[in-house]
Design an enzyme around this catalytic site. Structure first.
Site, PDB file in Angstrom:
ATOM      1  N   GLU A  97      72.687  46.810 -51.093  1.00  0.00           N
ATOM      2  CA  GLU A  97      73.193  45.919 -50.364  1.00  0.00           C
ATOM      3  C   GLU A  97      73.336  47.118 -49.199  1.00  0.00           C
ATOM      4  OE1 GLU A  97      75.584  42.855 -47.237  1.00  0.00           O
ATOM      5  OE2 GLU A  97      76.305  42.641 -49.471  1.00  0.00           O
TER       6      GLU A  97
ATOM      7  N   LYS B 148      78.351  34.585 -50.752  1.00  0.00           N
ATOM      8  CA  LYS B 148      78.904  35.532 -50.163  1.00  0.00           C
ATOM      9  C   LYS B 148      80.085  35.043 -49.336  1.00  0.00           C
ATOM     10  CE  LYS B 148      79.127  38.905 -46.673  1.00  0.00           C
ATOM     11  NZ  LYS B 148      78.166  39.701 -45.946  1.00  0.00           N
TER      12      LYS B 148
ATOM     13  N   ARG C 285      72.472  46.077 -39.804  1.00  0.00           N
ATOM     14  CA  ARG C 285      72.890  46.611 -38.764  1.00  0.00           C
ATOM     15  C   ARG C 285      72.835  47.655 -37.841  1.00  0.00           C
ATOM     16  NH1 ARG C 285      79.490  45.707 -41.492  1.00  0.00           N
ATOM     17  NH2 ARG C 285      78.846  44.077 -43.019  1.00  0.00           N
TER      18      ARG C 285
ATOM     19  N   THR D  74      73.731  41.574 -43.608  1.00  0.00           N
ATOM     20  CA  THR D  74      73.364  41.089 -42.352  1.00  0.00           C
ATOM     21  C   THR D  74      71.891  40.425 -41.627  1.00  0.00           C
ATOM     22  OG1 THR D  74      75.082  43.015 -41.993  1.00  0.00           O
ATOM     23  CG2 THR D  74      74.014  41.647 -39.923  1.00  0.00           C
TER      24      THR D  74
END
Length: 234
Positions: free
Chosen positions: A65, A153, A69, A93
Site C-alpha cells: 500500500e 480497513k 501522502r 490515503t
C-alpha cells in the site's frame, strides 16, 4: 444481488464491482491470500520505489500500500506496477474520486481510504479497483457494507478500540472482514490476526523512515520475512 444489498458470508467481490463497474484488478481473496501484513508505505524518493518493492517481495510481502501522502506516491505506484510484477501494488490515503482515478491510471490494483464516501466507492468500481474503505464506528461499517464492501480497513485501529472493538463487531457484522491499521506493532499484530474476522492487517513498521532514507534493502527484506511469518495457518 443488488449493488447495495448486504453481501453473504465473507462478502462477494462481485458486489463491489457492481453491475456497471469494471472487473476488479485484484479481489479481496487474492489480497488476503498474499497477506498477512500489508505495509503502509510513505515514499519521499521515487528512486526508492522499485528496490523497496523488490526487497519486500523477496521477504515474502507482496501486497504493498503506497500512500498518496507525498508527491512521490503516484509515480512510485507506476514504477512498481511496471517493474515489479510480482507485487500487488495499491494506493493508500485515497480521499476523493479523483485520487481513485489517478491511482488506477498509475497502475494500482486496489485502493485504501482512511474513511468512506460513496463517491470514492463508485469511482473505484468504475476503475476496477478493490476498495478497503476506512471505518471506525458501527455506523460506518454499515454504510460501507450496504455499498457492497466486505473487507474494511479498521482505522485508526488501536485508538478506535483495538481487539476489543473487533470482537464486539464479530456478532452484528459476521459477514465482514477487517484489516486493522493504525498503531499496530510486530508484537501486537498477532493479537489482531488471531481474530476470526481479521485475515490481514496493515502496518507502517515494515518500512521505517530511517531504513527507507538509508536505502537499507537487506534490513527491509528481513522485516518482511518476520511479517510474513505471522501468516495464519490455512
Amino acid at each position: 444481488m443488488a449493488v447495495n444489498e448486504a453481501p453473504g458470508r465473507w462478502g462477494d467481490d462481485a458486489a463491489q464491482a457492481g453491475a456497471a463497474g469494471a472487473a476488479l484488478r485484484c479481489t479481496a481473496d487474492e489480497l488476503i491470500a498474499a497477506g498477512p501484513v500489508i505495509p503502509v508505505i510513505v515514499i519521499d524518493d521515487v528512486a526508492h520505489a522499485v528496490p523497496m518493492a523488490r526487497a519486500l517481495v523477496d521477504g515474502g510481502v507482496r501486497v504493498l500500500e503506497v500512500t498518496l501522502r507525498t508527491p512521490a506516491g503516484l509515480p512510485a505506484i507506476a514504477a512498481i506496477a511496471r517493474e515489479v510484477p510480482q507485487a500487488i501494488v495499491g494506493a493508500g490515503t485515497v480521499c476523493s474520486a479523483a485520487d481513485a482515478q489517478a491511482a488506477a491510471d498509475a497502475g494500482a490494483r486496489f485502493a485504501v481510504s482512511p474513511g468512506y464516501l460513496p463517491a470514492i466507492g463508485q469511482a473505484c468500481r468504475d476503475a476496477g479497483l478493490l476498495l478497503l474503505p476506512g471505518v471506525a464506528t458501527a455506523s460506518e461499517v454499515m454504510a460501507a457494507r450496504a455499498d457492497g464492501h466486505a473487507l474494511l480497513k479498521f482505522f485508526p485501529a488501536v485508538p478506535a478500540g483495538g481487539v476489543a472493538m473487533l470482537k464486539a463487531w464479530a456478532g452484528p457484522f459476521a459477514d465482514v472482514r477487517f484489516c486493522p491499521t493504525g498503531g499496530l506493532t510486530p508484537e501486537t499484530a498477532p493479537q489482531f490476526l488471531a481474530l476470526a474476522n481479521v485475515p490481514v492487517c496493515g502496518g507502517s513498521w515494515l518500512t521505517p523512515a530511517d531504513v527507507m532514507r538509508a536505502g537499507d534493502w537487506a534490513r527491509l527484506a528481513a522485516l518482511a520475512r518476520a511479517a510474513s511469518a505471522l501468516r495464519k495457518p490455512v
